[in-house]
Scaffold this motif. Structure first.
Motif, PDB file in Angstrom:
ATOM      1  N   ASP A  97      11.702 -20.170  10.124  1.00 27.69           N
ATOM      2  CA  ASP A  97      10.585 -21.103  10.305  1.00 27.69           C
ATOM      3  C   ASP A  97      11.124 -22.524  10.220  1.00 27.69           C
ATOM      4  O   ASP A  97      12.134 -22.784   9.551  1.00 27.69           O
ATOM      5  CB  ASP A  97       9.528 -20.914   9.209  1.00 27.69           C
ATOM      6  N   TRP A  98      10.427 -23.454  10.866  1.00 33.00           N
ATOM      7  CA  TRP A  98      10.970 -24.804  10.839  1.00 33.00           C
ATOM      8  C   TRP A  98       9.921 -25.886  10.612  1.00 33.00           C
ATOM      9  O   TRP A  98       8.732 -25.692  10.817  1.00 33.00           O
ATOM     10  CB  TRP A  98      11.779 -25.099  12.093  1.00 33.00           C
ATOM     11  N   LEU A  99      10.438 -27.011  10.150  1.00 35.47           N
ATOM     12  CA  LEU A  99       9.693 -28.256   9.982  1.00 35.47           C
ATOM     13  C   LEU A  99      10.017 -29.144  11.163  1.00 35.47           C
ATOM     14  O   LEU A  99      11.185 -29.263  11.560  1.00 35.47           O
ATOM     15  CB  LEU A  99      10.121 -28.934   8.676  1.00 35.47           C
ATOM     16  N   ASN A 152       0.077 -34.050  13.172  1.00 37.98           N
ATOM     17  CA  ASN A 152       0.038 -33.148  12.015  1.00 37.98           C
ATOM     18  C   ASN A 152      -0.527 -31.807  12.470  1.00 37.98           C
ATOM     19  O   ASN A 152      -1.736 -31.640  12.606  1.00 37.98           O
ATOM     20  CB  ASN A 152      -0.829 -33.745  10.908  1.00 37.98           C
ATOM     21  N   HIS A 153       0.331 -30.849  12.684  1.00 37.57           N
ATOM     22  CA  HIS A 153      -0.086 -29.606  13.314  1.00 37.57           C
ATOM     23  C   HIS A 153       0.678 -28.420  12.738  1.00 37.57           C
ATOM     24  O   HIS A 153       1.644 -28.591  11.990  1.00 37.57           O
ATOM     25  CB  HIS A 153       0.161 -29.673  14.829  1.00 37.57           C
ATOM     26  N   PHE A 154       0.242 -27.226  13.098  1.00 34.17           N
ATOM     27  CA  PHE A 154       1.024 -26.032  12.799  1.00 34.17           C
ATOM     28  C   PHE A 154       1.085 -25.179  14.052  1.00 34.17           C
ATOM     29  O   PHE A 154       0.268 -25.312  14.963  1.00 34.17           O
ATOM     30  CB  PHE A 154       0.461 -25.256  11.600  1.00 34.17           C
ATOM     31  N   SER A 155       2.081 -24.291  14.099  1.00 36.39           N
ATOM     32  CA  SER A 155       2.341 -23.510  15.307  1.00 36.39           C
ATOM     33  C   SER A 155       2.359 -22.025  14.990  1.00 36.39           C
ATOM     34  O   SER A 155       2.987 -21.583  14.019  1.00 36.39           O
ATOM     35  CB  SER A 155       3.688 -23.923  15.914  1.00 36.39           C
ATOM     36  N   LEU A 156       1.675 -21.262  15.826  1.00 37.39           N
ATOM     37  CA  LEU A 156       1.631 -19.808  15.709  1.00 37.39           C
ATOM     38  C   LEU A 156       2.510 -19.192  16.795  1.00 37.39           C
ATOM     39  O   LEU A 156       2.346 -19.495  17.982  1.00 37.39           O
ATOM     40  CB  LEU A 156       0.191 -19.312  15.864  1.00 37.39           C
ATOM     41  N   GLY A 157       3.430 -18.345  16.396  1.00 32.40           N
ATOM     42  CA  GLY A 157       4.321 -17.706  17.349  1.00 32.40           C
ATOM     43  C   GLY A 157       3.651 -16.546  18.062  1.00 32.40           C
ATOM     44  O   GLY A 157       2.945 -15.744  17.436  1.00 32.40           O
ATOM     45  N   VAL A 158       3.836 -16.455  19.372  1.00 36.25           N
ATOM     46  CA  VAL A 158       3.330 -15.333  20.163  1.00 36.25           C
ATOM     47  C   VAL A 158       4.473 -14.794  21.017  1.00 36.25           C
ATOM     48  O   VAL A 158       5.347 -15.540  21.450  1.00 36.25           O
ATOM     49  CB  VAL A 158       2.135 -15.736  21.059  1.00 36.25           C
ATOM     50  N   HIS A 162       2.343 -14.977  12.539  1.00 36.93           N
ATOM     51  CA  HIS A 162       3.493 -15.737  12.069  1.00 36.93           C
ATOM     52  C   HIS A 162       3.320 -17.229  12.358  1.00 36.93           C
ATOM     53  O   HIS A 162       3.278 -17.643  13.514  1.00 36.93           O
ATOM     54  CB  HIS A 162       4.763 -15.213  12.747  1.00 36.93           C
ATOM     55  N   ILE A 163       3.200 -18.025  11.305  1.00 41.31           N
ATOM     56  CA  ILE A 163       3.269 -19.483  11.447  1.00 41.31           C
ATOM     57  C   ILE A 163       4.751 -19.837  11.542  1.00 41.31           C
ATOM     58  O   ILE A 163       5.492 -19.710  10.561  1.00 41.31           O
ATOM     59  CB  ILE A 163       2.620 -20.202  10.255  1.00 41.31           C
ATOM     60  N   ILE A 164       5.194 -20.251  12.719  1.00 46.45           N
ATOM     61  CA  ILE A 164       6.631 -20.459  12.906  1.00 46.45           C
ATOM     62  C   ILE A 164       7.076 -21.891  12.598  1.00 46.45           C
ATOM     63  O   ILE A 164       8.255 -22.114  12.299  1.00 46.45           O
ATOM     64  CB  ILE A 164       7.092 -20.053  14.322  1.00 46.45           C
ATOM     65  N   HIS A 165       6.165 -22.851  12.705  1.00 49.78           N
ATOM     66  CA  HIS A 165       6.550 -24.190  12.278  1.00 49.78           C
ATOM     67  C   HIS A 165       5.337 -25.039  11.937  1.00 49.78           C
ATOM     68  O   HIS A 165       4.212 -24.723  12.316  1.00 49.78           O
ATOM     69  CB  HIS A 165       7.455 -24.893  13.308  1.00 49.78           C
ATOM     70  N   MET A 166       5.607 -26.096  11.185  1.00 53.93           N
ATOM     71  CA  MET A 166       4.628 -27.141  10.905  1.00 53.93           C
ATOM     72  C   MET A 166       5.260 -28.471  11.281  1.00 53.93           C
ATOM     73  O   MET A 166       6.472 -28.662  11.123  1.00 53.93           O
ATOM     74  CB  MET A 166       4.257 -27.177   9.412  1.00 53.93           C
ATOM     75  N   GLY A 167       4.442 -29.381  11.799  1.00 51.66           N
ATOM     76  CA  GLY A 167       4.934 -30.705  12.124  1.00 51.66           C
ATOM     77  C   GLY A 167       4.043 -31.751  11.502  1.00 51.66           C
ATOM     78  O   GLY A 167       2.827 -31.559  11.407  1.00 51.66           O
ATOM     79  N   TYR A 168       4.654 -32.858  11.088  1.00 49.72           N
ATOM     80  CA  TYR A 168       3.841 -33.950  10.559  1.00 49.72           C
ATOM     81  C   TYR A 168       4.544 -35.282  10.753  1.00 49.72           C
ATOM     82  O   TYR A 168       5.757 -35.354  10.948  1.00 49.72           O
ATOM     83  CB  TYR A 168       3.447 -33.733   9.092  1.00 49.72           C
ATOM     84  N   LEU A 169       3.722 -36.332  10.750  1.00 49.86           N
ATOM     85  CA  LEU A 169       4.180 -37.673  11.071  1.00 49.86           C
ATOM     86  C   LEU A 169       5.312 -38.107  10.159  1.00 49.86           C
ATOM     87  O   LEU A 169       5.250 -37.929   8.944  1.00 49.86           O
ATOM     88  CB  LEU A 169       3.007 -38.651  10.952  1.00 49.86           C
ATOM     89  N   VAL A 170       6.343 -38.700  10.762  1.00 55.00           N
ATOM     90  CA  VAL A 170       7.479 -39.244  10.018  1.00 55.00           C
ATOM     91  C   VAL A 170       7.813 -40.620  10.573  1.00 55.00           C
ATOM     92  O   VAL A 170       7.954 -40.784  11.787  1.00 55.00           O
ATOM     93  CB  VAL A 170       8.707 -38.305  10.106  1.00 55.00           C
ATOM     94  N   HIS A 171       7.948 -41.594   9.675  1.00 52.10           N
ATOM     95  CA  HIS A 171       8.359 -42.941  10.077  1.00 52.10           C
ATOM     96  C   HIS A 171       9.877 -43.092  10.026  1.00 52.10           C
ATOM     97  O   HIS A 171      10.484 -43.688  10.910  1.00 52.10           O
ATOM     98  CB  HIS A 171       7.740 -43.991   9.153  1.00 52.10           C
ATOM     99  N   SER A 172      10.490 -42.585   8.945  1.00 50.80           N
ATOM    100  CA  SER A 172      11.919 -42.784   8.723  1.00 50.80           C
ATOM    101  C   SER A 172      12.638 -41.439   8.613  1.00 50.80           C
ATOM    102  O   SER A 172      12.454 -40.706   7.630  1.00 50.80           O
ATOM    103  CB  SER A 172      12.151 -43.594   7.441  1.00 50.80           C
ATOM    104  N   ARG A 173      13.438 -41.145   9.607  1.00 46.41           N
ATOM    105  CA  ARG A 173      14.213 -39.901   9.585  1.00 46.41           C
ATOM    106  C   ARG A 173      15.173 -39.888   8.402  1.00 46.41           C
ATOM    107  O   ARG A 173      15.293 -38.869   7.699  1.00 46.41           O
ATOM    108  CB  ARG A 173      14.977 -39.746  10.892  1.00 46.41           C
ATOM    109  N   ALA A 174      15.851 -40.999   8.144  1.00 49.71           N
ATOM    110  CA  ALA A 174      16.853 -41.045   7.084  1.00 49.71           C
ATOM    111  C   ALA A 174      16.221 -40.782   5.721  1.00 49.71           C
ATOM    112  O   ALA A 174      16.782 -40.051   4.894  1.00 49.71           O
ATOM    113  CB  ALA A 174      17.567 -42.394   7.095  1.00 49.71           C
TER     114      ALA A 174
END
Length: 310
Positions: A211-213, A238-244, A162-174
């Motif tokens: 799952d989340w971003l 810039n990564h992804f996460s595997l749930g254990v 299970h890939i539970i989330h992905m993360g990547y660079l963000v400059h502007s939240r809005a």
């Protein structure tokens, strides 16, 4: 133009506007969770060892791109490894992708809301349907409707399914919120930082799943200055996460089977109260092993939605 022709034109324009208005108000098709992340590799053999042996994913052909290879953790979640192009930048993330129940319906929904750069609908050789666009910061975002009538067989025993989330660079939240939250319906889950009065991570769950971003914030109120974002730092962001289910058991398995990547760190307790450990592919893309449930109180904010359970 005759009066009759003018009336016909008026009727046609009104019908067109009515159809467009109805389309804009249609319900957004479900976005159920993460599909995959596309990553570039400079050494395909080394990447194959990482994804197939170290992570234990099932290797398969790439129905979207004959130059790529897929590594499946489940029938509907995988990593797509692509050859590093000659004109590459420092980023090794080529795309992020989310599963949807209706790719064409979602594509029409985005068109109706004036999203630019939405591609045509594609049908892959495995029967899945997909399209891509870009988020406001230029990340390629795909939406894929798997062909559930012909599921992929996962024949290996991956460290996680299970890939539970992905993360990547963000400059502007809005700016990103307008796309992900207001338009697509992603929901707040948790936020945190390395230091008080900062915001480094903003987690938002898929509209119709758990799952989340994860926005990996840089500059502004984050603790990561813009001038610190080199290739190495970008691989962490810039990564992804595997749930254990159990971190001790997962790491013990990797050690006993000689499957730890040359570069790794942890386990450690994350700021969100979940055990985590990091592995890195040969190009520096971080793979975060993370327990599904928190075991300690998170910093900065409480969870505002249920965590995935398996």
């Amino acid at each position: 133009m005759t009066k009759f022709a003018f009336k016909i034109l008026q009727f046609a324009l009104l019908a067109s506007l009515t159809a467009t208005s109805a389309l804009a108000q249609q319900q957004r098709p479900p976005i159920t969770g993460i599909s995959h992340m596309c990553v570039y590799a400079h050494d395909l053999a080394a990447s194959d060892n990482f994804y197939a042996h170290i992570l234990g994913a099932t290797k398969g052909v790439d129905p979207q791109n004959p130059a790529g290879t897929r590594y499946y953790f489940s029938p509907t979640q995988f990593i797509e490894v692509l050859p590093l192009p000659a004109d590459h930048t420092i980023s090794r993330m080529a795309c992020v992708a989310y599963n949807t129940a209706d790719a064409n319906g979602l594509r029409l929904y985005l068109h109706a809301h004036s999203v630019e750069g939405v591609s045509e609908l594609h049908t892959s050789t495995d029967g899945s349907r997909w399209f891509d666009t870009k988020d406001p910061e230029g990340n390629v975002v795909q939406f894929l409707q798997p062909d559930r009538a012909h599921p992929v067989a996962v024949t290996s025993e991956p460290i996680s399914n299970h890939i539970i989330h992905m993360g990547y660079l963000v400059h502007s939240r809005a700016t990103e919120d307008h796309f992900y939250r207001e338009l697509l319906g992603f929901r707040p889950y948790w936020f945190g930082a390395m230091q008080p009065d900062h915001v480094d991570w903003i987690s938002q769950q898929a509209p119709n799943g758990h799952d989340w971003l994860e926005y990996m914030m840089v500059g502004g109120d984050s603790t990561t200055p813009l001038d610190h974002v080199n290739q190495g730092e970008l691989g962490v962001l810039n990564h992804f996460s595997l749930g254990v289910k159990n971190m001790e058991q997962a790491v013990t398995t990797l050690i006993q089977q000689d499957r730890l990547s040359p570069r790794h760190d942890g386990p450690q307790m994350g700021k969100d109260g979940k055990w985590q450990a990091n592995l890195y592919d040969p190009d520096g893309t971080r793979v975060e092993l993370m327990e599904f449930q928190p075991v300690a109180k998170p910093c900065c904010s409480g969870f505002t939605a249920s965590s995935p359970i398996d």
